[in-house]
Design a protein around this motif. Structure first.
Motif, mmCIF file in Angstrom:
data_model
loop_
_atom_site.group_PDB
_atom_site.id
_atom_site.type_symbol
_atom_site.label_atom_id
_atom_site.label_comp_id
_atom_site.label_asym_id
_atom_site.label_seq_id
_atom_site.Cartn_x
_atom_site.Cartn_y
_atom_site.Cartn_z
ATOM 1 N N LEU A 86 -50.182 -24.647 -57.498
ATOM 2 C CA LEU A 86 -49.691 -25.442 -56.379
ATOM 3 C C LEU A 86 -48.693 -26.511 -56.796
ATOM 4 O O LEU A 86 -48.047 -27.123 -55.943
ATOM 5 N N MET A 128 -45.250 -26.002 -55.456
ATOM 6 C CA MET A 128 -45.172 -25.518 -54.085
ATOM 7 C C MET A 128 -44.733 -26.619 -53.135
ATOM 8 O O MET A 128 -44.967 -27.806 -53.371
ATOM 9 N N ARG A 176 -44.292 -29.291 -50.283
ATOM 10 C CA ARG A 176 -45.195 -30.234 -49.630
ATOM 11 C C ARG A 176 -44.554 -30.766 -48.358
ATOM 12 O O ARG A 176 -43.335 -30.718 -48.188
ATOM 13 N N HIS A 225 -49.965 -30.195 -49.124
ATOM 14 C CA HIS A 225 -49.739 -28.811 -48.726
ATOM 15 C C HIS A 225 -50.276 -28.571 -47.321
ATOM 16 O O HIS A 225 -51.389 -28.978 -46.995
ATOM 17 N N GLU A 234 -48.763 -21.925 -48.511
ATOM 18 C CA GLU A 234 -49.317 -21.545 -49.808
ATOM 19 C C GLU A 234 -50.574 -22.363 -50.101
ATOM 20 O O GLU A 234 -50.758 -23.456 -49.572
ATOM 21 N N GLY A 235 -51.441 -21.806 -50.933
ATOM 22 C CA GLY A 235 -52.652 -22.511 -51.317
ATOM 23 C C GLY A 235 -53.820 -22.318 -50.379
ATOM 24 O O GLY A 235 -54.762 -23.117 -50.383
#
Length: 350
Positions: free
Chosen positions: A209, A212, A214, A245, A286-287
């Motif tokens: 993450l 990734m 935010r 996230h 994502e995540g």
């Protein structure tokens, strides 16, 4: 309503709170009126002391109070949130940034207008959110409209161009949401010690993450933070506002729906994801696995904090199993149609 604390209607008024030293003053109608005149001059108070309703008190942390008063333009309701130390100052600053960003955003993000920060009390003043709180609509025929409007407002929040100093990682979320720490759960649930340790280690060692995207996230979106008025909803309680996230908010709210509605939640989840996807593609999220696991660990800690309940152990173990299953998933929102997204639930409390 007069200024006697024992007449406050929502919850029992506390006699004192050592960590909230301004609480007594914030519940005294004559003192409150002077503060409102000072900090809300545009209100043009029309004499008399305000009505005071103590909505929620978390000893040593915060207190939420509603003030109703007459102005030359009619009745007005303002919410005061009292915090310990200077925490309210940072929260108010973030709310001002959020409000300003929302005014020029398309689609519009809805929240109550922040009004003032009463530094001597550590209190944030804000407009009351219009409408009905979502938990009161849970079994109402209009709840689907509430869910759809919530998805649109959440997508609007996640789309905002908002610079916030607080930029939380998954590790920081784990520390915050599993307070006072998983070691306490391990001590009282020794049969799950190895499983809990392995799960936490897996989350903390996951560096996927880090790079990734935010965005601004609410951080704790549940039904009590949502007010539905006509064609839109407003969010409240931005204590956890930060850049993180989007999966944190999405997973948290979906699991809230599963918790309250059980098997009947499938249709609402599909509606929620479909409406969100129209404004912000789910393929960008994502995540999902990691944040599902985090939310379930948090709920295991909630079960531990309610360990006077006879079934707390079963609830905590169910949440742990759900967290493990979440991490075992190999697909995310981007891999399948929104209506087919499946979130496992094993009986944890809301």
């Amino acid at each position: 309503m007069n200024d006697r604390c024992e007449n406050l209607s929502a919850v029992a008024a506390p006699l004192a709170d050592r960590k909230l030293p301004s609480l007594a003053a914030a519940l005294h109608a004559a003192t409150v009126r002077d503060r409102l005149v000072e900090h809300l001059p545009e209100s043009e108070l029309d004499g008399g002391a305000p009505g005071i309703e103590l909505l929620k008190h978390t000893p040593g942390k915060r207190c939420v109070i509603a003030y109703d008063f007459a102005t030359r333009h009619g009745r007005r309701r303002v919410i005061g949130k009292l915090y310990r130390r200077e925490r309210g100052q940072a929260i108010f600053a973030n709310m001002r940034k959020l409000w300003q960003a929302a005014q020029c955003a398309t689609p519009r993000f809805h929240l109550p207008r922040p009004l003032a920060y009463v530094a001597e009390w550590g209190m944030v003043l804000q407009e009351a959110a219009p409408g009905i709180r979502a938990d009161y609509l849970l079994h109402h025929g209009t709840f689907a409209q509430t869910v759809a409007a919530t998805a649109r407002n959440l997508a609007a929040l996640h789309r905002l161009d908002l610079d916030l100093e607080s930029r939380n990682t998954l590790a920081l979320h784990l520390q915050k949401y599993c307070h006072p720490g998983l070691e306490h759960l391990m001590a009282d649930l020794p049969e799950a010690r190895r499983r809990l340790a392995a799960l936490a280690a897996q989350l903390l060692s996951d560096g996927s993450l880090a790079a990734m995207k935010r965005c601004p996230v609410h951080g704790d979106l549940g039904l009590t933070q949502i007010f539905h008025a006509e064609d839109h909803v407003s969010f409240i309680d931005f204590d956890g506002l930060c850049r993180s996230h989007a999966a944190l908010d999405l997973c948290n709210f979906i699991i809230v729906l599963k918790t309250h509605l059980g098997r009947a939640s499938d249709r609402m989840i599909a509606l929620f994801l479909e409406q969100y996807d129209r404004l912000r593609p789910l393929g960008e999220i994502e995540g999902v696995r990691q944040y599902q696991a985090l939310i379930y660990l948090r709920r295991a800690m909630i079960a531990w904090r309610h360990r006077l309940d006879r079934d707390w152990r079963a609830q905590a173990l169910a949440c742990l199993t759900a967290a493990e299953h979440a991490l075992d998933q190999r697909r995310s929102f981007s891999d399948r149609h929104p209506a087919k997204v499946s979130f496992h639930l094993f009986g944890e409390r809301a």
